[in-house]
Write a protein that holds these residues in place. Structure first.
Motif, PDB file in Angstrom:
ATOM      1  N   GLY A   4       0.830  -1.207   0.000  1.00 59.44           N
ATOM      2  CA  GLY A   4       0.000   0.000   0.000  1.00 59.44           C
ATOM      3  C   GLY A   4       0.858   1.248   0.000  1.00 59.44           C
ATOM      4  O   GLY A   4       0.573   2.219  -0.700  1.00 59.44           O
ATOM      5  N   SER A   5       1.933   1.224   0.782  1.00 55.47           N
ATOM      6  CA  SER A   5       2.845   2.368   0.809  1.00 55.47           C
ATOM      7  C   SER A   5       3.542   2.537  -0.523  1.00 55.47           C
ATOM      8  O   SER A   5       3.745   3.657  -0.986  1.00 55.47           O
ATOM      9  N   ALA A   6       3.921   1.414  -1.133  1.00 55.72           N
ATOM     10  CA  ALA A   6       4.581   1.486  -2.434  1.00 55.72           C
ATOM     11  C   ALA A   6       3.632   2.075  -3.478  1.00 55.72           C
ATOM     12  O   ALA A   6       4.042   2.878  -4.327  1.00 55.72           O
ATOM     13  N   GLN A   7       2.366   1.679  -3.415  1.00 59.49           N
ATOM     14  CA  GLN A   7       1.388   2.245  -4.348  1.00 59.49           C
ATOM     15  C   GLN A   7       1.215   3.739  -4.085  1.00 59.49           C
ATOM     16  O   GLN A   7       1.126   4.537  -5.007  1.00 59.49           O
ATOM     17  N   GLY A   8       1.168   4.127  -2.812  1.00 62.98           N
ATOM     18  CA  GLY A   8       1.061   5.552  -2.475  1.00 62.98           C
ATOM     19  C   GLY A   8       2.282   6.326  -2.942  1.00 62.98           C
ATOM     20  O   GLY A   8       2.167   7.445  -3.448  1.00 62.98           O
TER      21      GLY A   8
END
Length: 143
Positions: free
Chosen positions: A42-46
């Protein structure tokens, strides 16, 4: 079954019993890793979304800078003829000021020699004040 087999099975049972707590710890650690991996994805997508937004902002900023540069160049090009005209007018004004100053210097001795006209009889206080202001202004102008 022989006693040796019973002993080996008992040792195997003890080892399996000792392995259960380690298996439980390993299962908990794997569960945390999976949960952290989901958060990391999720952080990587953000982060990827933030990078895309930053790139788009850079493109807009570059376009704005190019537009501002073109506008400045246009205004500068439009101002150059005005600058040249003003420079010409200033040069002419300086030449005229020098000429006028020479004429004033040449005329001062003549003005000092010329007889002053007799002052007319002053009729009112307002006329006297006006004459005084004019004479003070002329005196200040000659300084």
């Amino acid at each position: 079954m022989s006693p040796l087999e019973w002993g080996l099975q008992l040792v195997l049972l003890v080892l399996l019993g000792a392995a259960i707590p380690f298996a439980l710890r390993l299962e908990r650690a794997l569960r945390e890793i999976r949960r952290d991996r989901g958060a990391m994805e999720g952080s990587a997508q953000g982060l990827a979304e933030a990078a895309r937004m930053a790139e788009a902002a850079m493109v807009r900023l570059r376009a704005s800078a190019e537009l501002a540069g073109r506008q400045v160049a246009e205004r500068t090009a439009a101002a150059e003829p005005l600058r040249d005209d003003l420079r010409y007018l200033v040069e002419r004004a300086e030449a005229l000021a020098d000429r006028l100053e020479g004429l004033v210097r040449a005329g001062r001795p003549l003005a000092a020699e010329a007889p002053r006209p007799a002052e007319p009889a002053v009729q009112s206080q307002a006329e006297r004040d006006l004459l005084r202001a004019l004479s003070l202004g002329a005196a200040r102008g000659s300084l």
